[in-house]
Design an enzyme around this catalytic site. Structure first.
Site, PDB file in Angstrom:
ATOM      1  N   GLU A 295      -5.717  -4.568  10.610  1.00  0.00           N
ATOM      2  CA  GLU A 295      -4.676  -3.558  10.825  1.00  0.00           C
ATOM      3  C   GLU A 295      -4.958  -2.801  12.114  1.00  0.00           C
ATOM      4  OE1 GLU A 295      -2.711  -2.506   6.785  1.00  0.00           O
ATOM      5  OE2 GLU A 295      -4.271  -1.065   7.202  1.00  0.00           O
TER       6      GLU A 295
ATOM      7  N   GLY B  28       2.289   2.480  10.718  1.00  0.00           N
ATOM      8  CA  GLY B  28       3.265   3.554  10.546  1.00  0.00           C
ATOM      9  C   GLY B  28       3.979   3.959  11.830  1.00  0.00           C
TER      10      GLY B  28
ATOM     11  N   GLU C 224      -6.967   5.074   7.484  1.00  0.00           N
ATOM     12  CA  GLU C 224      -6.722   6.496   7.163  1.00  0.00           C
ATOM     13  C   GLU C 224      -7.905   7.079   6.404  1.00  0.00           C
ATOM     14  OE1 GLU C 224      -2.949   5.756   5.327  1.00  0.00           O
ATOM     15  OE2 GLU C 224      -2.107   5.266   7.280  1.00  0.00           O
TER      16      GLU C 224
ATOM     17  N   HIS D   7      -9.536   1.640   4.385  1.00  0.00           N
ATOM     18  CA  HIS D   7      -8.314   1.739   5.192  1.00  0.00           C
ATOM     19  C   HIS D   7      -8.577   2.696   6.354  1.00  0.00           C
ATOM     20  CE1 HIS D   7      -4.239   2.849   6.347  1.00  0.00           C
ATOM     21  NE2 HIS D   7      -3.857   1.712   5.781  1.00  0.00           N
TER      22      HIS D   7
ATOM     23  N   SER E  69       3.143  -1.982  10.317  1.00  0.00           N
ATOM     24  CA  SER E  69       4.597  -2.089  10.523  1.00  0.00           C
ATOM     25  C   SER E  69       5.135  -3.494  10.274  1.00  0.00           C
ATOM     26  CB  SER E  69       4.982  -1.592  11.920  1.00  0.00           C
ATOM     27  OG  SER E  69       4.591  -0.239  12.081  1.00  0.00           O
TER      28      SER E  69
ATOM     29  N   GLY F 157       2.777  -0.980   4.256  1.00  0.00           N
ATOM     30  CA  GLY F 157       2.926   0.423   3.884  1.00  0.00           C
ATOM     31  C   GLY F 157       4.390   0.774   3.700  1.00  0.00           C
ATOM     32  N   GLY F 158       5.003   1.290   4.763  1.00  0.00           N
ATOM     33  CA  GLY F 158       6.387   1.783   4.699  1.00  0.00           C
ATOM     34  C   GLY F 158       7.360   0.846   4.000  1.00  0.00           C
TER      35      GLY F 158
ATOM     36  N   ASN G 124       0.866  -1.174   0.000  1.00  0.00           N
ATOM     37  CA  ASN G 124       0.000   0.000   0.000  1.00  0.00           C
ATOM     38  C   ASN G 124       0.904   1.225   0.000  1.00  0.00           C
ATOM     39  OD1 ASN G 124      -1.807   2.047   0.502  1.00  0.00           O
ATOM     40  ND2 ASN G 124      -2.320   1.389   2.591  1.00  0.00           N
ATOM     41  N   TRP G 125       1.019   1.841  -1.176  1.00  0.00           N
ATOM     42  CA  TRP G 125       1.974   2.957  -1.305  1.00  0.00           C
ATOM     43  C   TRP G 125       1.432   4.256  -0.717  1.00  0.00           C
ATOM     44  CZ3 TRP G 125       4.346   2.550  -6.965  1.00  0.00           C
ATOM     45  CH2 TRP G 125       5.081   1.366  -7.044  1.00  0.00           C
ATOM     46  N   LYS G 126       0.156   4.286  -0.380  1.00  0.00           N
ATOM     47  CA  LYS G 126      -0.466   5.503   0.172  1.00  0.00           C
ATOM     48  C   LYS G 126      -0.182   6.684  -0.761  1.00  0.00           C
ATOM     49  CE  LYS G 126      -0.219   3.414   4.682  1.00  0.00           C
ATOM     50  NZ  LYS G 126      -0.159   3.574   6.133  1.00  0.00           N
TER      51      LYS G 126
END
Ligand code: PGA
Length: 256
Positions: free
Chosen positions: A169, A175, A99, A97, A215, A236-237, A9-11
């Site tokens: 999640e 994150g 966010e 998600h 994470s 993500g990261g 997930n590159w956001k």
């Protein structure tokens, strides 16, 4: 055993040029996605076309989007339809998600509408559930996540549910560098699996992939993916660097 799904997930990172570079690097790291698993990247909308060209040449890598609208067309400024996503080669879409729930007003109800739209259009939704730290501390996490799963799948038939992916999640792990322990992840995944069996039946529940997100990194991926009900990761990261994303793909391959 379910096939692992390793999803990036590159956001809000990587425009078209950066997308081409990252996928070139990923292609160098993993020239062929292993047959034993599925791997997926979800770039921002404007980068999907660029990603699609690369992904087509990169055998076995799937493309997904980070959101969709549940209507077929209309006056919805800033939104995109399932058809548009299919046109650029998306086979998956992330829905709800945390966010999007926190900053863009998504609710369990809109998540349900989006899940239904995605499955009806043949796109596999990856819908996200998870509790905040406050909710966990108050002991509300199990019931909350159970309800998120129930509402998201309302009116989704068993035949369609097999194409649905659930991403657990915990908000406190996204994150933050803080990860759920493998035991905490397994406990929640097992609970979700049980709820899916209640909503459908054992076979359907067994077929649905439940990803862990929050994470996940190369150093903890083995322990998390080694849990019996963890069928992959929403990353993500660590998906923003070809090397770390490739490392997680290799770890999943070894466990497959
Ligand atoms: P993270 O993000 O891996 O950076 O914690 C996961 C996600 O939000 O999907």
């Amino acid at each position: 055993m379910r096939r692992f799904l390793i999803a990036g997930n590159w956001k809000m990172h990587n425009g078209p040029a950066a997308t081409r570079s990252l996928l070139t690097e990923l292609n160098e790291e993993v020239p062929d996605i292993p047959d034993s698993l599925d791997a997926l990247v979800c770039p921002p909308f404007v980068s999907l076309e660029a990603a699609s060209e690369k992904v087509r040449k990169h055998f076995g890598l799937f493309l997904g989007a980070q959101n969709l609208h549940f209507e077929d067309e209309g006056a919805y400024t800033g939104e995109v339809t399932a058809d548009m996503l299919k046109e650029v080669g998306c086979e998956y879409v992330i829905v709800g998600h945390s966010e999007r729930r926190e900053y863009f007003g998504e609710t369990d109800k809109t998540v349900n509408l989006k899940v239904k739209k995605a499955v009806s259009e043949g796109i596999k939704p990856i819908f996200c559930v998870g509790e905040s730290l406050k909710q966990r501390k108050a002991g509300e996490h199990v019931n909350l996540v159970k309800k998120q799963v129930q509402v998201a799948l309302n009116e989704v038939e068993a035949s369609d549910a097999e194409d649905v992916v659930v991403a657990y999640e915990p908000l406190w792990a996204i994150g933050t560098g803080e990860t759920a322990t493998p035991e905490q992840a397994q406990e929640m995944h097992d609970m979700i699996r049980g709820e899916l069996a209640e909503l459908y039946d054992e076979d359907t529940s067994d077929a649905i992939r439940i990803l862990y997100g929050g994470s996940m990194k190369p150093h903890n991926a083995e322990d998390l993916l080694g849990q019996p009900d963890v069928d992959g990761g929403l990353i993500g990261g660590a998906s923003l660097k070809a090397e770390s994303f490739a490392d997680i793909i290799r770890i999943a391959e070894e466990l497959s």
